[in-house]
Design a protein around this motif. Structure first.
Motif, PDB file in Angstrom:
ATOM      1  N   ALA A 158      28.379 -55.964 -14.828  1.00 47.14           N
ATOM      2  CA  ALA A 158      27.862 -56.250 -16.378  1.00 47.14           C
ATOM      3  C   ALA A 158      28.233 -55.287 -17.101  1.00 47.14           C
ATOM      4  O   ALA A 158      28.728 -55.445 -18.309  1.00 47.14           O
ATOM      5  N   LEU A 159      28.079 -54.197 -16.751  1.00 47.70           N
ATOM      6  CA  LEU A 159      28.407 -52.592 -17.499  1.00 47.70           C
ATOM      7  C   LEU A 159      30.087 -52.741 -17.790  1.00 47.70           C
ATOM      8  O   LEU A 159      30.554 -52.470 -18.665  1.00 47.70           O
ATOM      9  N   LEU A 160      30.622 -52.967 -16.679  1.00 45.76           N
ATOM     10  CA  LEU A 160      32.214 -52.766 -16.761  1.00 45.76           C
ATOM     11  C   LEU A 160      32.625 -53.979 -17.752  1.00 45.76           C
ATOM     12  O   LEU A 160      33.591 -53.826 -18.580  1.00 45.76           O
ATOM     13  N   ILE A 161      32.093 -55.257 -17.728  1.00 47.46           N
ATOM     14  CA  ILE A 161      32.413 -56.206 -18.815  1.00 47.46           C
ATOM     15  C   ILE A 161      32.102 -55.810 -20.062  1.00 47.46           C
ATOM     16  O   ILE A 161      32.734 -56.058 -20.914  1.00 47.46           O
ATOM     17  N   SER A 162      31.003 -55.173 -20.197  1.00 49.64           N
ATOM     18  CA  SER A 162      30.388 -54.609 -21.591  1.00 49.64           C
ATOM     19  C   SER A 162      31.370 -53.732 -22.082  1.00 49.64           C
ATOM     20  O   SER A 162      31.807 -53.766 -23.329  1.00 49.64           O
ATOM     21  N   VAL A 163      31.866 -52.902 -21.183  1.00 49.66           N
ATOM     22  CA  VAL A 163      32.731 -51.823 -21.691  1.00 49.66           C
ATOM     23  C   VAL A 163      34.168 -52.297 -22.012  1.00 49.66           C
ATOM     24  O   VAL A 163      34.504 -51.990 -23.109  1.00 49.66           O
ATOM     25  N   ASP A 164      34.705 -53.265 -21.454  1.00 50.33           N
ATOM     26  CA  ASP A 164      36.017 -53.883 -21.601  1.00 50.33           C
ATOM     27  C   ASP A 164      35.723 -54.581 -22.852  1.00 50.33           C
ATOM     28  O   ASP A 164      36.561 -54.802 -23.646  1.00 50.33           O
ATOM     29  N   THR A 165      34.567 -55.386 -23.134  1.00 50.83           N
ATOM     30  CA  THR A 165      34.359 -56.282 -24.331  1.00 50.83           C
ATOM     31  C   THR A 165      34.318 -55.302 -25.454  1.00 50.83           C
ATOM     32  O   THR A 165      34.705 -55.704 -26.486  1.00 50.83           O
ATOM     33  N   LEU A 166      33.778 -54.281 -25.530  1.00 48.75           N
ATOM     34  CA  LEU A 166      33.674 -53.196 -26.446  1.00 48.75           C
ATOM     35  C   LEU A 166      35.069 -52.641 -26.720  1.00 48.75           C
ATOM     36  O   LEU A 166      35.434 -52.439 -28.112  1.00 48.75           O
ATOM     37  N   LYS A 167      35.859 -52.366 -25.858  1.00 48.21           N
ATOM     38  CA  LYS A 167      37.198 -51.831 -26.215  1.00 48.21           C
ATOM     39  C   LYS A 167      38.118 -53.003 -26.882  1.00 48.21           C
ATOM     40  O   LYS A 167      38.733 -52.666 -27.718  1.00 48.21           O
ATOM     41  N   ASP A 168      37.809 -54.245 -26.245  1.00 48.51           N
ATOM     42  CA  ASP A 168      38.400 -55.314 -26.981  1.00 48.51           C
ATOM     43  C   ASP A 168      37.942 -55.338 -28.383  1.00 48.51           C
ATOM     44  O   ASP A 168      39.067 -55.689 -29.362  1.00 48.51           O
ATOM     45  N   GLN A 169      36.783 -55.380 -28.511  1.00 50.62           N
ATOM     46  CA  GLN A 169      36.345 -55.485 -30.015  1.00 50.62           C
ATOM     47  C   GLN A 169      36.887 -54.465 -30.825  1.00 50.62           C
ATOM     48  O   GLN A 169      37.377 -54.503 -31.829  1.00 50.62           O
ATOM     49  N   GLN A 170      37.029 -53.151 -30.384  1.00 55.10           N
ATOM     50  CA  GLN A 170      37.543 -52.164 -31.098  1.00 55.10           C
ATOM     51  C   GLN A 170      38.949 -52.187 -31.302  1.00 55.10           C
ATOM     52  O   GLN A 170      39.325 -52.056 -32.350  1.00 55.10           O
ATOM     53  N   ARG A 171      39.730 -52.869 -30.327  1.00 64.16           N
ATOM     54  CA  ARG A 171      41.248 -53.248 -30.561  1.00 64.16           C
ATOM     55  C   ARG A 171      41.145 -54.267 -31.677  1.00 64.16           C
ATOM     56  O   ARG A 171      42.016 -54.223 -32.534  1.00 64.16           O
TER      57      ARG A 171
END
Length: 225
Positions: free
Chosen positions: A43-56
């Motif tokens: 879940a943490l990895l998914i959250s990090v990826d989601t955050l990066k996607d949102q930043q992009r």
């Protein structure tokens, strides 16, 4: 009366023994804890990826907004162009052509050859500056070298028309701009040439070119690129 020792022994005999499933329960609890940790890590990895996607996404949106604002600010200036003609060795055929395909008038036009070029008058490094008349919307104007400019001055100006370093500076309804071989950019508030205390250009040659060689209607007049 039952002796105390016998009573304790009897109590111990009545206390149930730990079930054999205790070790299995511990294993199940440990496995559940490990699985929970793994799920938490995933879940943490998914959250990090989601955050990066949102930043992009945010960065892309910011770039799109900036580009849209830039296009909006340049909606008049992007429809302005200039070129020179040097077809024949006579004054009448050396002209500045300015095309205004926008719906805004152009004011304060300056045709400027920066210092350091090889087609200069006077001392080495001195720039050339020509002031042009205002241009109404949807108009192409042809400025001819005026008869008042002759001799070495006229020859230098004619020769300079083959130099790609010339810049056209003008003001539309939104800002002041520069169009050069590098494209279009805001001109800023400071003049590109040295001035005297009174703000007069301190350059080798400057003149207001009013002698138009003719005008015509600009095609595809409007706003935008």
């Amino acid at each position: 009366m039952v002796p105390r020792r016998l009573r304790l022994a009897a109590q111990r005999s009545r206390t149930p023994a730990p079930p054999d499933g205790t070790k299995v329960t511990d294993w199940v609890q440990a496995a559940a804890a490990i699985i929970a940790v793994l799920f938490a890590g995933g879940a943490l990895l998914i959250s990090v990826d989601t955050l990066k996607d949102q930043q992009r996404i945010n960065q892309s949106q910011l770039e799109l907004n900036t580009a849209a604002q830039d296009r909006q600010q340049k909606r008049y200036a992007s429809r302005v162009a200039w070129w020179t003609t040097i077809q024949a060795p006579t004054a009448d055929d050396y002209r500045i052509m300015v095309q205004n395909r926008s719906t805004a008038p152009l004011r304060g036009l300056e045709f400027f050859l920066p210092p350091g070029q090889r087609w200069l008058l006077g001392d080495s490094g001195a720039p050339l500056l020509l002031f042009l008349e205002d241009i109404p919307p949807c108009t192409v104007v042809r400025y001819r070298i005026p008869p008042s400019l002759d001799g070495d001055a006229a020859g230098a100006v004619r020769a300079s028309f083959s130099d790609p370093s010339w810049e056209l500076r003008f003001t539309d309804n939104l800002d002041r701009w520069v169009i050069s071989a590098q494209g279009i950019r805001p001109a800023g508030t400071e003049p590109p040439y040295p001035t005297t205390r009174n703000g007069v250009p301190d350059i080798a040659y400057s003149e207001l070119w009013e002698d138009r060689a003719g005008t015509s209607d600009a095609q595809d007049c409007g706003e935008g690129g």
